[in-house]
Write an enzyme that holds these catalytic residues in place. Structure first.
Site, PDB file in Angstrom:
ATOM      1  N   GLU A  23      -6.721   4.487   7.876  1.00 45.52           N
ATOM      2  CA  GLU A  23      -6.475   5.950   7.593  1.00 45.52           C
ATOM      3  C   GLU A  23      -7.931   6.447   7.036  1.00 45.52           C
ATOM      4  O   GLU A  23      -8.085   7.786   7.189  1.00 45.52           O
ATOM      5  CB  GLU A  23      -5.244   6.327   6.900  1.00 45.52           C
ATOM      6  CG  GLU A  23      -4.126   5.718   7.583  1.00 45.52           C
ATOM      7  CD  GLU A  23      -2.779   5.301   6.890  1.00 45.52           C
ATOM      8  OE1 GLU A  23      -2.798   5.471   5.649  1.00 45.52           O
ATOM      9  OE2 GLU A  23      -2.216   4.732   7.310  1.00 45.52           O
ATOM     10  N   GLU A  59      -5.243  -5.357  10.592  1.00 46.87           N
ATOM     11  CA  GLU A  59      -4.312  -4.037  10.908  1.00 46.87           C
ATOM     12  C   GLU A  59      -4.643  -3.452  12.036  1.00 46.87           C
ATOM     13  O   GLU A  59      -5.360  -2.538  12.271  1.00 46.87           O
ATOM     14  CB  GLU A  59      -4.371  -3.119   9.570  1.00 46.87           C
ATOM     15  CG  GLU A  59      -3.927  -3.865   8.300  1.00 46.87           C
ATOM     16  CD  GLU A  59      -3.503  -2.805   7.418  1.00 46.87           C
ATOM     17  OE1 GLU A  59      -2.385  -2.816   7.020  1.00 46.87           O
ATOM     18  OE2 GLU A  59      -4.173  -1.784   7.009  1.00 46.87           O
ATOM     19  N   GLY A  65       4.878   1.397   4.531  1.00 46.21           N
ATOM     20  CA  GLY A  65       5.993   1.980   4.316  1.00 46.21           C
ATOM     21  C   GLY A  65       7.263   1.131   3.538  1.00 46.21           C
ATOM     22  O   GLY A  65       7.763   1.524   2.822  1.00 46.21           O
ATOM     23  N   SER A  97       3.387  -2.213  10.257  1.00 43.91           N
ATOM     24  CA  SER A  97       4.811  -2.242  10.411  1.00 43.91           C
ATOM     25  C   SER A  97       5.509  -3.374  10.139  1.00 43.91           C
ATOM     26  O   SER A  97       6.496  -3.860  10.704  1.00 43.91           O
ATOM     27  CB  SER A  97       5.168  -2.107  11.827  1.00 43.91           C
ATOM     28  OG  SER A  97       4.841  -0.363  11.993  1.00 43.91           O
ATOM     29  N   HIS A 140      -9.497   0.985   4.832  1.00 39.46           N
ATOM     30  CA  HIS A 140      -8.129   1.130   5.460  1.00 39.46           C
ATOM     31  C   HIS A 140      -8.330   2.004   6.877  1.00 39.46           C
ATOM     32  O   HIS A 140      -9.056   2.920   6.801  1.00 39.46           O
ATOM     33  CB  HIS A 140      -7.353   1.679   4.613  1.00 39.46           C
ATOM     34  CG  HIS A 140      -5.787   1.649   5.118  1.00 39.46           C
ATOM     35  ND1 HIS A 140      -5.343   2.564   5.889  1.00 39.46           N
ATOM     36  CD2 HIS A 140      -4.723   0.564   5.108  1.00 39.46           C
ATOM     37  CE1 HIS A 140      -4.015   2.260   6.285  1.00 39.46           C
ATOM     38  NE2 HIS A 140      -3.757   1.314   5.872  1.00 39.46           N
ATOM     39  N   GLY A 199       2.381   2.028  10.897  1.00 43.70           N
ATOM     40  CA  GLY A 199       3.506   3.239  10.625  1.00 43.70           C
ATOM     41  C   GLY A 199       4.018   3.471  11.894  1.00 43.70           C
ATOM     42  O   GLY A 199       4.728   4.606  12.074  1.00 43.70           O
ATOM     43  N   ASN A 232       0.883  -1.352  -0.253  1.00 39.50           N
ATOM     44  CA  ASN A 232       0.003   0.178   0.022  1.00 39.50           C
ATOM     45  C   ASN A 232       0.891   1.219   0.054  1.00 39.50           C
ATOM     46  O   ASN A 232       1.531   1.462   1.118  1.00 39.50           O
ATOM     47  CB  ASN A 232      -0.787  -0.238   1.272  1.00 39.50           C
ATOM     48  CG  ASN A 232      -1.447   1.023   1.523  1.00 39.50           C
ATOM     49  OD1 ASN A 232      -1.766   1.939   0.319  1.00 39.50           O
ATOM     50  ND2 ASN A 232      -2.502   1.246   2.590  1.00 39.50           N
ATOM     51  N   TRP A 233       1.052   2.075  -1.135  1.00 40.97           N
ATOM     52  CA  TRP A 233       1.892   3.074  -1.309  1.00 40.97           C
ATOM     53  C   TRP A 233       1.549   4.096  -0.618  1.00 40.97           C
ATOM     54  O   TRP A 233       1.863   5.195  -0.490  1.00 40.97           O
ATOM     55  CB  TRP A 233       2.116   3.443  -2.736  1.00 40.97           C
ATOM     56  CG  TRP A 233       2.982   2.144  -3.222  1.00 40.97           C
ATOM     57  CD1 TRP A 233       3.411   1.109  -2.742  1.00 40.97           C
ATOM     58  CD2 TRP A 233       3.235   2.050  -4.745  1.00 40.97           C
ATOM     59  NE1 TRP A 233       3.970   0.276  -3.788  1.00 40.97           N
ATOM     60  CE2 TRP A 233       3.859   0.835  -5.197  1.00 40.97           C
ATOM     61  CE3 TRP A 233       2.997   2.852  -5.748  1.00 40.97           C
ATOM     62  CZ2 TRP A 233       4.524   0.332  -6.123  1.00 40.97           C
ATOM     63  CZ3 TRP A 233       3.510   2.281  -7.228  1.00 40.97           C
ATOM     64  CH2 TRP A 233       4.020   1.349  -7.210  1.00 40.97           C
ATOM     65  N   LYS A 234       0.161   4.217  -0.295  1.00 46.30           N
ATOM     66  CA  LYS A 234      -0.648   5.434   0.396  1.00 46.30           C
ATOM     67  C   LYS A 234      -0.341   6.606  -0.244  1.00 46.30           C
ATOM     68  O   LYS A 234      -0.293   6.550  -1.561  1.00 46.30           O
ATOM     69  CB  LYS A 234       0.121   5.613   1.832  1.00 46.30           C
ATOM     70  CG  LYS A 234      -0.072   4.214   2.523  1.00 46.30           C
ATOM     71  CD  LYS A 234       0.061   4.271   4.086  1.00 46.30           C
ATOM     72  CE  LYS A 234      -0.197   3.118   4.640  1.00 46.30           C
ATOM     73  NZ  LYS A 234      -0.022   3.151   6.224  1.00 46.30           N
TER      74      LYS A 234
HETATM   75  P1  PGA Z   1       2.632   0.382   7.515  1.00 43.44           P
HETATM   76  O1  PGA Z   1       1.332   0.349   6.886  1.00 43.44           O
HETATM   77  O2  PGA Z   1       3.366  -1.017   7.111  1.00 43.44           O
HETATM   78  O3  PGA Z   1       3.760   1.645   7.132  1.00 43.44           O
HETATM   79  O4  PGA Z   1       2.623   0.271   9.217  1.00 43.44           O
HETATM   80  C1  PGA Z   1       0.659  -0.577   6.748  1.00 43.44           C
HETATM   81  C2  PGA Z   1      -0.652  -0.103   5.993  1.00 43.44           C
HETATM   82  O5  PGA Z   1      -1.355   0.777   6.707  1.00 43.44           O
HETATM   83  O6  PGA Z   1      -1.259  -0.874   5.446  1.00 43.44           O
END
Ligand code: PGA
Length: 253
Positions: free
Chosen positions: A99, A169, A237, A215, A97, A175, A9-11
């Site tokens: 976020e 998650e 990330g 993470s 997700h 993150g 997931n490149w966000k």
């Molecule tokens: P992260 O994000 O690996 O940077 O913790 C995971 C995600 O939000 O899918």
């Protein structure tokens, strides 16, 4: 048996050049394993989906959107429909997700409509669930995951749900560099699988893939993947670095 699944997931990262470069490096580095031994997907920002899909058209890497809107078309300024995503070569889409839930304020109801719209439009949804730190500390992890899963999948037939991937998650691990331990991940995944068996049937529960996210790095991927109910990884990330993402894919093979 469930084929392992690794999604990056490149966000809200990369640009027009680096998105295509990253996709190409992932494709060439995983050409031996992608598709045969592991499903691999990347989730670029909307504006780079088409160029990334083009760059990956001769590879086995799937393209996923990070979000979708539930209406098929019309006056919904700023939104993107399932048919648009399908049209440019997407096969998966993230729904709910953390976020989107906690930064943008998406509700379980809205997420349910998105999952349904994705399925109706021929996309494979990845439904994300997971508790906040305060909820875990208060012993509410199962209650939260139960609510998110039941509401997120509400009113969908068994056939429809069999096309869904679940991503667990925990929000406190996203993150933050603080990964769930393999045992914590396994406990939550086991809970989700048992819940799916109750909601639908054993067969669906055995077949559906449950990814862990939060993470994930090359160093912990190898400890998470052997857990019985961890079928893959949703990587944020670390998916922005081709070497790290490729090492995570290898850990899942
Ligand atoms: P992260 O994000 O690996 O940077 O913790 C995971 C995600 O939000 O899918």
């Amino acid at each position: 048996m469930r084929k392992p699944f690794v999604a990056g997931n490149w966000k809200m990262n990369t640009d027009s050049h680096s998105s295509v470069e990253l996709a190409k490096r992932v494709a060439s580095g995983s050409s031996q394993v992608a598709d045969q031994s592991v499903t691999v997907a990347v989730c670029p920002p909307f504006v780079y989906l088409q160029s990334v899909a083009r760059a990956l058209s001769t590879s086995s890497i799937a393209v996923s959107a990070q979000d979708i809107y539930f209406e098929p078309k019309g006056a919904f300024t700023g939104e993107i429909s399932a048919s648009m995503l399908k049209d440019i070569g997407c096969s998966f889409v993230l729904c709910g997700h953390s976020e989107r839930r906690h930064v943008v304020g998406e509700t379980d109801e809205l997420i349910n409509k998105k999952v349904a719209a994705a399925l109706a439009g021929g996309l494979l949804p990845i439904l994300c669930v997971g508790e906040l730190l305060a909820e875990r500390d208060a012993g509410q992890t199962e209650q939260v995951v139960n609510r998110q899963l039941k509401n997120g999948l509400a009113d969908l037939s068994v056939e429809k749900v069999s096309a869904v991937t679940i991503a667990y998650e925990p929000v406190w691990a996203i993150g933050t560099g603080r990964t769930a331990t393999p045992q914590q991940a396994q406990e939550a995944h086991d809970f989700i699988r048992k819940l799916l068996a109750q909601m639908y049937n054993e067969r669906l529960a055995e077949e559906i893939r449950i990814l862990y996210g939060g993470s994930v790095k090359p160093a912990n991927a190898a400890d998470l993947m052997p857990q019985q109910d961890v079928d893959g990884l949703l990587v944020g990330g670390a998916s922005l670095n081709a070497e790290d993402f490729l090492a995570i894919i290898q850990a899942a093979v």
